[in-house]
Motif scaffolding. Structure first.
Motif, short mmCIF file in Angstrom:
data_model
loop_
_atom_site.label_atom_id
_atom_site.label_comp_id
_atom_site.label_asym_id
_atom_site.label_seq_id
_atom_site.Cartn_x
_atom_site.Cartn_y
_atom_site.Cartn_z
N ALA A 124 -8.40 23.83 -16.39
CA ALA A 124 -7.69 24.90 -16.53
C ALA A 124 -9.19 24.62 -18.67
O ALA A 124 -9.76 26.17 -18.77
CB ALA A 124 -6.42 25.32 -17.57
N ALA A 125 -9.16 23.78 -18.40
CA ALA A 125 -10.82 23.74 -19.78
C ALA A 125 -11.56 23.91 -19.27
O ALA A 125 -12.67 25.01 -20.06
CB ALA A 125 -10.80 22.13 -20.19
N THR A 126 -12.28 23.56 -17.94
CA THR A 126 -13.53 24.64 -17.46
C THR A 126 -13.25 25.68 -17.22
O THR A 126 -14.51 26.75 -17.53
CB THR A 126 -13.79 24.17 -15.73
N THR A 127 -12.04 25.89 -17.31
CA THR A 127 -11.92 27.75 -16.98
C THR A 127 -12.09 28.49 -18.63
O THR A 127 -13.43 29.74 -18.88
CB THR A 127 -10.81 28.18 -16.80
N GLU A 128 -11.66 27.61 -19.73
CA GLU A 128 -11.74 28.11 -20.99
C GLU A 128 -12.79 28.53 -21.40
O GLU A 128 -13.33 28.70 -21.81
CB GLU A 128 -10.65 27.00 -21.88
N GLY A 129 -13.69 26.87 -20.96
CA GLY A 129 -15.05 27.09 -20.91
C GLY A 129 -16.05 28.01 -20.59
O GLY A 129 -17.05 28.49 -21.81
N LEU A 130 -15.89 27.50 -20.25
CA LEU A 130 -16.73 28.81 -19.34
C LEU A 130 -16.29 29.99 -19.13
O LEU A 130 -17.47 31.45 -19.62
CB LEU A 130 -16.91 28.99 -17.59
N VAL A 131 -15.43 30.88 -19.16
CA VAL A 131 -14.99 32.19 -19.16
C VAL A 131 -14.91 32.65 -21.01
O VAL A 131 -16.11 34.05 -21.32
CB VAL A 131 -13.59 32.66 -19.08
N GLU A 132 -15.05 32.22 -22.10
CA GLU A 132 -14.81 32.74 -23.08
C GLU A 132 -15.66 31.97 -24.49
O GLU A 132 -15.83 32.72 -25.07
CB GLU A 132 -13.02 31.92 -23.68
N ARG A 133 -16.27 30.58 -23.92
CA ARG A 133 -17.51 30.27 -23.92
C ARG A 133 -18.52 30.72 -23.84
O ARG A 133 -19.41 30.62 -24.37
CB ARG A 133 -16.82 29.47 -25.12
N CYS A 134 -18.98 30.23 -22.33
CA CYS A 134 -20.08 30.39 -21.91
C CYS A 134 -20.21 31.63 -21.94
O CYS A 134 -21.58 32.41 -22.26
CB CYS A 134 -19.70 29.30 -20.68
N ALA A 135 -19.58 32.74 -20.65
CA ALA A 135 -19.69 33.77 -20.06
C ALA A 135 -19.33 35.16 -21.45
O ALA A 135 -19.42 35.95 -20.81
CB ALA A 135 -19.73 34.47 -18.80
N ARG A 136 -18.23 34.37 -21.65
CA ARG A 136 -17.99 35.81 -23.03
C ARG A 136 -17.32 36.23 -21.95
O ARG A 136 -18.21 37.85 -22.68
CB ARG A 136 -19.03 35.76 -23.94
N VAL A 137 -16.52 36.51 -21.62
CA VAL A 137 -16.22 37.95 -20.50
C VAL A 137 -14.91 38.16 -21.60
O VAL A 137 -14.45 37.99 -22.32
CB VAL A 137 -14.98 37.44 -18.95
N ALA A 138 -14.99 39.78 -21.84
CA ALA A 138 -14.90 40.51 -21.85
C ALA A 138 -13.50 42.06 -21.47
O ALA A 138 -13.83 41.53 -20.22
CB ALA A 138 -15.90 41.85 -23.15
N ALA A 139 -12.47 42.19 -22.10
CA ALA A 139 -12.14 43.21 -21.27
C ALA A 139 -12.46 44.45 -20.63
O ALA A 139 -13.09 44.86 -21.57
CB ALA A 139 -10.64 43.37 -22.28
N GLY A 140 -12.26 45.01 -19.77
CA GLY A 140 -12.59 45.74 -18.64
C GLY A 140 -13.83 45.70 -17.94
O GLY A 140 -14.60 45.90 -17.22
N ASP A 141 -13.90 44.20 -18.25
CA ASP A 141 -15.19 43.35 -17.25
C ASP A 141 -14.96 42.87 -16.00
O ASP A 141 -13.96 43.00 -15.46
CB ASP A 141 -15.43 42.78 -17.56
N THR A 142 -15.46 43.83 -14.91
CA THR A 142 -15.51 43.20 -13.96
C THR A 142 -16.29 42.28 -13.61
O THR A 142 -17.25 42.04 -13.11
CB THR A 142 -15.81 44.24 -12.79
N VAL A 143 -15.49 40.65 -12.82
CA VAL A 143 -16.24 40.05 -12.48
C VAL A 143 -15.74 39.53 -11.41
O VAL A 143 -14.84 39.41 -10.98
CB VAL A 143 -15.93 37.60 -13.59
N LEU A 144 -16.70 38.71 -10.22
CA LEU A 144 -16.90 38.03 -8.94
C LEU A 144 -16.39 36.18 -9.18
O LEU A 144 -17.18 35.79 -9.82
CB LEU A 144 -17.95 38.13 -8.26
N VAL A 145 -15.20 36.47 -8.51
CA VAL A 145 -15.06 34.61 -8.85
C VAL A 145 -14.67 34.39 -7.37
O VAL A 145 -14.26 34.56 -6.60
CB VAL A 145 -13.51 34.17 -9.38
N HIS A 146 -15.23 33.16 -7.63
CA HIS A 146 -15.97 32.35 -5.55
C HIS A 146 -14.60 31.52 -5.63
O HIS A 146 -13.86 30.39 -6.29
CB HIS A 146 -17.27 31.82 -5.25
N ALA A 147 -13.98 30.62 -4.05
CA ALA A 147 -12.74 29.61 -3.60
C ALA A 147 -12.00 30.63 -4.58
O ALA A 147 -10.98 29.73 -5.75
CB ALA A 147 -13.41 28.77 -3.77
#
Ligand code: NDP
Length: 324
Positions: A124-147
Motif C-alpha cells: 500500500a505504501a508503494t501504491t500511495e507513493g506511485l499513484v499520489e506522488r509519482c504519477a499524481r493520478v487525478a479523478a477522471g483519469d483512465t489508467v492501466l494497471v498490470h497484474a
C-alpha cells in the motif's frame, strides 16, 4: 528461541535455510519484536535469485508485523506490548522474532490485525507513493494497471477507484479477472491471450491512457508504451516477468514523447516526514474501509520456499502472508 530464514548463495528456493538461535537483546535505539505475521513480496524472490544482488549470507524478507517484547536503551515513543509493523530496512523478516531500529517502525492501529498489516504496508505504501506522488493520478483519469489481481494490483485498483480514476486491469486467468473486477476495475484485459494495446485503444476510443503502472516488466514493456497517449507516463516499478533492459530512448519519441520512470518505494519513503505522511495515508485508507486488503493465501513460515514457488508460478492472488 528465534527461528529465521537465511541464504548463503543466490538461486532457486532450495537455497532458503533455517537457523535457530537464542532471543537477541536489542541494542540502543532498537527493539525486539515477536512477529505475528510476515508479508511476502515479489522483491523477496529477486533477493533470493540475485536479480537484486545482496551481501551473503543474508536474511530474507522486508516486511512484518507483531508486538514489541523488549525495548533497547534510549527508545522513546514505544512501550513493551505495542503493536508495530515495518517494511525494511534490511532483510530478515522471515523470522519468528527480529531486532529492528525503533526508527523503522510504524505503530499499527488497533483495528488492523497483524495479518492485514503485514499484507498491506509495503504494497500500500508503494501504491500511495506511485499513484499520489509519482504519477499524481487525478479523478477522471483512465489508467492501466498490470497484474491487477496481484498483491500490489488489488490494492492499487481500489486506491485508484477511491481517487475517482477509471481503471483498466490486466490479468492472466478468469479467476483473477473476477477478483480484479470486484476490486473495481472498469475493464479487465486477459493479457494471456488478448492484445493489451489494441484493447486499451478500443476502450479509450483510440486515445490511449495517460498513465500505465507496470510491475510485470519485460513481457509488458512494449505493450505498456503502446497503450499510452502522447506524453503519457509509464511507471515501470517491477520485474515479475524479468527486467526491462536495452531500451533505445528514441522509442519514447517515436511512440509519442513518452515519459518513463523506474521508481522504488524507498525513495518515496526516504525522510521521516515522507514516512509519517505516507503511512498515515495508508492507515487512513484501510481504517476508513476505502481499501480492503485481500490476504489471498497464508503459509506457515517454515513453508516460505513453497510460497516463493507459488508466487513465481503466478498461482497466488492478492497478498500472501507467512505465519510464524
Ligand atoms: P504479485 O502478487 O503482483 O505477483 C506478481 C504477478 O505478476 C503474478 O501474480 C502475475 O499475475 C504477474 N506476472 C506476469 N508475468 C509473470 C511472470 N512471468 N512470472 C510471475 N508473475 C508474473 O507480486 P507483488 O504484489 O509482490 O509485486 C508486484 C510487482 O510490484 C512486482 O514486480 C514487484 O517487484 C513490484 N514492486 C515494486 C516496488 C517498488 O518499490 N518499485 C515495491 C513493491 C512491489 P498474472 O498471473 O495476472 O499475470
Amino acid at each position: 528461541m528465534l527461528k529465521r530464514a537465511y541464504f548463503d548463495q543466490h538461486g532457486g528456493t532450495e537455497v532458503i535455510q533455517w537457523a535457530e538461535e537464542d532471543l537477541p537483546t536489542p541494542g540502543p535505539g532498537e527493539v525486539l519484536i515477536e512477529h505475528g505475521a510476515i508479508g511476502l513480496n515479489f522483491i523477496d524472490t529477486y533477493h533470493r535469485t540475485g536479480l537484486y544482488p545482496v551481501d551473503l549470507p543474508s536474511g530474507l524478507g522486508l516486511e512484518a508485523a507483531g508486538r514489541i517484547i523488549t525495548l533497547g536503551e534510549g527508545v522513546s515513543g514505544y512501550s513493551e506490548g505495542d503493536r508495530v509493523a515495518y517494511m525494511g530496512p534490511g532483510l530478515g523478516a522471515y523470522a519468528t522474532h527480529r531486532v529492528m531500529p525503533a526508527s523503522a517502525l510504524f505503530a499499527v492501529p488497533g483495528s488492523v490485525s497483524d495479518e492485514i498489516a503485514a499484507a498491506a504496508i509495503l504494497k500500500a505504501a508503494t501504491t500511495e507513493g506511485l499513484v499520489e506522488r509519482c504519477a499524481r493520478v487525478a479523478a477522471g483519469d483512465t489508467v492501466l494497471v498490470h497484474a491487477a489481481a496481484g498483491g500490489v494490483g488489488l490494492i492499487m485498483v481500489q486506491w485508484l477507484k477511491a481517487l475517482g480514476a477509471h481503471v483498466i486491469g490486466t490479468v492472466s486467468s478468469e479467476v483473477k479477472g473476477v477478483l480484479a473486477g470486484e476490486a473495481g476495475c472498469d475493464h479487465v484485459i486477459r493479457y494471456d491471450h488478448e492484445d493489451i494495446a489494441a484493447r486499451v485503444h478500443d476502450i479509450t476510443n483510440g486515445a490511449g491512457v495517460p498513465t500505465v503502472f507496470d510491475g510485470v516488466g519485460k513481457d509488458t514493456f512494449e505493450a505498456s508504451l503502446d497503450s499510452l497517449s502522447p506524453r503519457g507516463l509509464l511507471v515501470s516499478f517491477g520485474n515479475a516477468s524479468g527486467a526491462v533492459d536495452g531500451v533505445n530512448l528514441g522509442i519514447l519519441a517515436q511512440k509519442g514523447s513518452l515519459f518513463v520512470t523506474r521508481p522504488t518505494l524507498f525513495h518515496y519513503y526516504a525522510t521521516p516526514q515522507d514516512r509519517a505522511a505516507g503511512m498515515a495515508r495508508v492507515w487512513d485508507m484501510i481504517v476508513s474501509d476505502k481499501l480492503s486488503v485481500t490476504v489471498g493465501q497464508t503459509y506457515n513460515l517454515a513453508d516460505a520456499a513453497q510460497a516463493h514457488r507459488d508466487l513465481e508460478a503466478r498461482l497466488t492472488t492478492g497478498s500472501t502472508v507467512l505465519l510464524p
